[in-house]
Design a protein around this motif. Structure first.
Motif, PDB file in Angstrom:
ATOM      1  N   ARG A   1       0.859  -1.182   0.000  1.00 15.51           N
ATOM      2  CA  ARG A   1       0.000   0.000   0.000  1.00 15.51           C
ATOM      3  C   ARG A   1       0.895   1.231   0.000  1.00 15.51           C
ATOM      4  O   ARG A   1       1.774   1.366   0.854  1.00 15.51           O
ATOM      5  N   ARG A   2       0.662   2.120  -0.928  1.00 18.19           N
ATOM      6  CA  ARG A   2       1.509   3.302  -1.048  1.00 18.19           C
ATOM      7  C   ARG A   2       1.293   4.299   0.074  1.00 18.19           C
ATOM      8  O   ARG A   2       2.192   5.046   0.436  1.00 18.19           O
ATOM      9  N   THR A   3       0.100   4.309   0.643  1.00 14.80           N
ATOM     10  CA  THR A   3      -0.230   5.337   1.631  1.00 14.80           C
ATOM     11  C   THR A   3       0.141   4.940   3.058  1.00 14.80           C
ATOM     12  O   THR A   3       0.140   5.784   3.949  1.00 14.80           O
ATOM     13  N   LYS A   4       0.439   3.652   3.292  1.00 13.33           N
ATOM     14  CA  LYS A   4       0.788   3.239   4.648  1.00 13.33           C
ATOM     15  C   LYS A   4       1.553   1.927   4.618  1.00 13.33           C
ATOM     16  O   LYS A   4       1.429   1.125   3.687  1.00 13.33           O
ATOM     17  N   LEU A   5       2.358   1.729   5.672  1.00  8.61           N
ATOM     18  CA  LEU A   5       3.142   0.503   5.800  1.00  8.61           C
ATOM     19  C   LEU A   5       2.391  -0.564   6.601  1.00  8.61           C
ATOM     20  O   LEU A   5       2.616  -1.748   6.432  1.00  8.61           O
TER      21      LEU A   5
ATOM     22  N   ILE B   1      -4.358  -6.118  13.052  1.00  9.75           N
ATOM     23  CA  ILE B   1      -3.129  -5.446  12.604  1.00  9.75           C
ATOM     24  C   ILE B   1      -2.772  -6.003  11.236  1.00  9.75           C
ATOM     25  O   ILE B   1      -2.847  -7.218  11.011  1.00  9.75           O
ATOM     26  N   SER B   2      -2.395  -5.124  10.331  1.00 10.80           N
ATOM     27  CA  SER B   2      -1.879  -5.574   9.038  1.00 10.80           C
ATOM     28  C   SER B   2      -0.564  -4.851   8.761  1.00 10.80           C
ATOM     29  O   SER B   2      -0.381  -3.695   9.151  1.00 10.80           O
ATOM     30  N   VAL B   3       0.361  -5.558   8.127  1.00 12.74           N
ATOM     31  CA  VAL B   3       1.664  -5.001   7.758  1.00 12.74           C
ATOM     32  C   VAL B   3       1.958  -5.394   6.314  1.00 12.74           C
ATOM     33  O   VAL B   3       1.726  -6.548   5.920  1.00 12.74           O
ATOM     34  N   ASN B   4       2.447  -4.455   5.527  1.00 13.46           N
ATOM     35  CA  ASN B   4       2.722  -4.712   4.115  1.00 13.46           C
ATOM     36  C   ASN B   4       3.754  -5.822   3.931  1.00 13.46           C
ATOM     37  O   ASN B   4       4.779  -5.845   4.620  1.00 13.46           O
ATOM     38  N   HIS B   5       3.505  -6.694   2.991  1.00 14.63           N
ATOM     39  CA  HIS B   5       4.352  -7.872   2.791  1.00 14.63           C
ATOM     40  C   HIS B   5       5.715  -7.547   2.196  1.00 14.63           C
ATOM     41  O   HIS B   5       6.665  -8.320   2.338  1.00 14.63           O
ATOM     42  N   ASP B   6       5.836  -6.405   1.518  1.00 15.51           N
ATOM     43  CA  ASP B   6       7.048  -6.129   0.731  1.00 15.51           C
ATOM     44  C   ASP B   6       8.104  -5.337   1.500  1.00 15.51           C
ATOM     45  O   ASP B   6       9.097  -4.894   0.903  1.00 15.51           O
TER      46      ASP B   6
ATOM     47  N   TYR C   1      13.678  -5.623   8.690  1.00 21.05           N
ATOM     48  CA  TYR C   1      13.793  -4.659   9.783  1.00 21.05           C
ATOM     49  C   TYR C   1      12.636  -3.655   9.735  1.00 21.05           C
ATOM     50  O   TYR C   1      12.075  -3.303  10.774  1.00 21.05           O
ATOM     51  N   ALA C   2      12.275  -3.217   8.537  1.00 18.87           N
ATOM     52  CA  ALA C   2      11.137  -2.306   8.397  1.00 18.87           C
ATOM     53  C   ALA C   2       9.841  -3.006   8.785  1.00 18.87           C
ATOM     54  O   ALA C   2       8.951  -2.403   9.398  1.00 18.87           O
ATOM     55  N   PHE C   3       9.725  -4.286   8.439  1.00 19.90           N
ATOM     56  CA  PHE C   3       8.524  -5.055   8.797  1.00 19.90           C
ATOM     57  C   PHE C   3       8.395  -5.141  10.311  1.00 19.90           C
ATOM     58  O   PHE C   3       7.304  -4.930  10.867  1.00 19.90           O
TER      59      PHE C   3
END
Length: 210
Positions: free
Chosen positions: A37-41, A55-60, A64-66
């Motif tokens: 998602r471009r608007t949020k991680l 809670i959702s977190v972008n897969h890509d 460390y960012a995840f």
């Protein structure tokens, strides 16, 4: 209780996965790996009409960012558990929980030295997104897969003409404190744009717009 460590270790440092798995079980959280998602991680949704914490977190994201994003969202969960909707989303209460939740990962030495140093600086006053902190963003970017040099506001010369992803065209002017003053060519309106905002360079170092 189910152990999500194996699945989580595909997205975050292996040593961090058992801790996050325990958090998921302890809170009854519905944890989802989301598309890019471009608007949020990542995001957090409070319980509603019998639904659990979500809670959702972008897969890509890189590992460390995840992990950092996951900690960010669990800090929202803890803040909601204690205060419900009585405090600001990224107020002092959330910042306190964020620092508390980050502490064990810093003690375990999970992060590389450059990322750890950037996190310690960021934790002095955590913001709504780790991307808004220039030093932490730069440190994390080095661990992205297939990283390519991106054109950002700070990387182009003053007075250059550039476009944002949405097609709006601006001219870069001087830096004011932490952001760059930019003028939109179609409206003559002035905006302050974050230095790591990704842009498309149209014309380098043009003359100052009159």
């Amino acid at each position: 209780m189910p152990d999500f460590s194996q699945q989580l270790s595909q997205y975050m440092p292996e040593a961090a996965a058992p801790i996050i798995s325990a958090w998921i079980n302890d809170t009854g959280c519905q944890f989802r790996i989301a598309r890019r998602r471009r608007t949020k991680l990542g995001d957090y949704t409070a319980p509603f009409r019998g639904a659990p914490h979500k809670i959702s977190v972008n897969h890509d994201l890189n590992p460390y960012a995840f992990l950092i994003t996951t900690i960010h969202e669990f800090a929202h969960l803890q803040t909601w558990q204690q205060y419900k909707h009585r405090v600001k989303p990224h107020g002092m209460e959330w910042k306190g929980h964020y620092k508390q939740l980050m502490a064990p990962f810093l003690r375990l030495g999970i992060f590389p030295p450059d990322v750890r140093y950037a996190i310690l600086q960021y934790m002095e006053n955590p913001a709504a997104s780790s991307c808004t902190d220039v030093h932490l963003y730069r440190a994390l970017r080095k661990y992205d897969e297939n990283v390519t040099e991106q054109c950002t506001i700070e990387s182009i010369p003053t007075n250059s003409i550039f476009a944002l992803e949405n097609g709006r065209v601006f001219q870069k002017l001087e830096k004011l404190r932490k952001r760059y003053k930019c003028i939109e060519l179609s409206t003559d309106r002035t905006y302050l744009i974050h230095p790591i905002a990704e842009v498309i360079l149209i014309k380098e170092a043009a003359g100052i717009k009159k």
